[in-house]
Design a protein around this motif. Structure first.
Motif, short mmCIF file in Angstrom:
data_model
loop_
_atom_site.label_atom_id
_atom_site.label_comp_id
_atom_site.label_asym_id
_atom_site.label_seq_id
_atom_site.Cartn_x
_atom_site.Cartn_y
_atom_site.Cartn_z
N VAL A 96 0.86 -1.18 0.00
CA VAL A 96 0.00 0.00 0.00
C VAL A 96 0.90 1.23 0.00
O VAL A 96 1.60 1.49 0.97
N ARG B 250 2.41 4.79 0.55
CA ARG B 250 2.23 5.85 1.54
C ARG B 250 3.00 7.07 1.08
O ARG B 250 4.07 6.95 0.51
N LYS C 226 0.32 8.78 5.80
CA LYS C 226 -0.94 8.71 5.06
C LYS C 226 -0.85 7.72 3.91
O LYS C 226 0.15 7.69 3.19
N VAL C 227 -1.92 6.94 3.72
CA VAL C 227 -2.00 6.07 2.55
C VAL C 227 -2.31 6.96 1.34
O VAL C 227 -2.94 8.02 1.47
N HIS D 164 -4.14 6.92 -1.66
CA HIS D 164 -5.40 7.25 -2.33
C HIS D 164 -6.47 7.79 -1.39
O HIS D 164 -7.10 8.80 -1.67
N PHE E 249 -9.39 0.24 -3.30
CA PHE E 249 -8.47 1.15 -2.61
C PHE E 249 -8.90 1.34 -1.16
O PHE E 249 -8.07 1.31 -0.25
N ARG F 4 -8.18 -2.01 0.92
CA ARG F 4 -6.75 -2.27 1.16
C ARG F 4 -6.11 -1.20 2.02
O ARG F 4 -5.38 -1.50 2.96
N GLU F 5 -6.37 0.07 1.71
CA GLU F 5 -5.73 1.14 2.46
C GLU F 5 -6.36 1.30 3.84
O GLU F 5 -5.66 1.60 4.81
N ASN G 11 -4.94 -1.20 6.12
CA ASN G 11 -3.55 -0.88 6.43
C ASN G 11 -3.42 0.14 7.55
O ASN G 11 -2.37 0.20 8.19
#
Length: 184
Positions: free
Chosen positions: A36, A38, A44-45, A47, A120, A123-124, A127
């Motif tokens: 993922v 960053r 911050k992730v 997207h 997105f 997954r993000e 995370n």
């Protein structure tokens, strides 16, 4: 372009994409591209644009920004947010509202439309949230059964993703005789 050093927090690999901004030294644009991405200057992730602590473990995901705002109006601020709801809109169009409902931390996230956007978010979001997490997509959908009337509440047990390659059917390739014969 970076190699793979082990990331102790997530068990994944970490790498960086380097960008030369005309200076003598390149700087990383974003990191952790093996799982993922960053932004390098923060945690911050890429997207969704959120950091650990910004997203609650209970998420209502909606496609419509107006529906997200309507649901978020029922949230109260978390004690850790200084008396205000956490609200963030990323440069990629995700708006995250995080607060409490009946003393439970809840996030409402507007993700737009499509499988890629919810991918997105899942997954993000996973995370940046530690421990158990649930994401419920709350919105509208199409259907193929005439006996299911508009407004019916549906709980999906399984689904099928149907995709197509729009580049496959181009002018002069793939269709002839007015579309009656598929070739290619």
């Amino acid at each position: 372009e970076g190699g793979g050093s082990k990331d102790g927090d997530r068990g994944g690999h970490t790498s960086s994409v380097m960008v030369d901004y005309g200076s003598k030294k390149s700087r990383p644009l974003y990191t952790n591209t093996d799982s993922v991405p960053r932004l390098s200057a923060s945690k911050k992730v890429l997207h969704v644009g959120i950091s650990p602590g910004d997203l609650a473990p209970r998420v209502l995901a909606v496609g419509d920004p107006a529906r997200a705002a309507l649901l978020a109006a029922h949230l109260t601020p978390r004690p850790c947010d200084g008396g205000r709801l956490f609200i963030h809109t990323s440069s990629r169009g995700f708006t995250t509202y995080t607060g409490q409902f009946e003393n439970n931390d809840i996030s409402v996230v507007n993700f737009g439309m499509g499988a890629q956007m919810i991918d997105f978010l899942v997954r993000e979001g996973r995370n940046v949230v530690e421990g158990p997490m649930v994401i419920v997509s709350y919105g509208s959908s199409g259907g193929l059964r005439a006996d299911v009337k508009p407004g019916t509440v549906s709980v999906i047990e399984r689904s099928v993703l149907v995709t197509r390659n729009p580049d496959h059917w181009t002018v002069g390739r793939g269709v002839k005789n007015g579309g009656s014969d598929n070739v290619g």
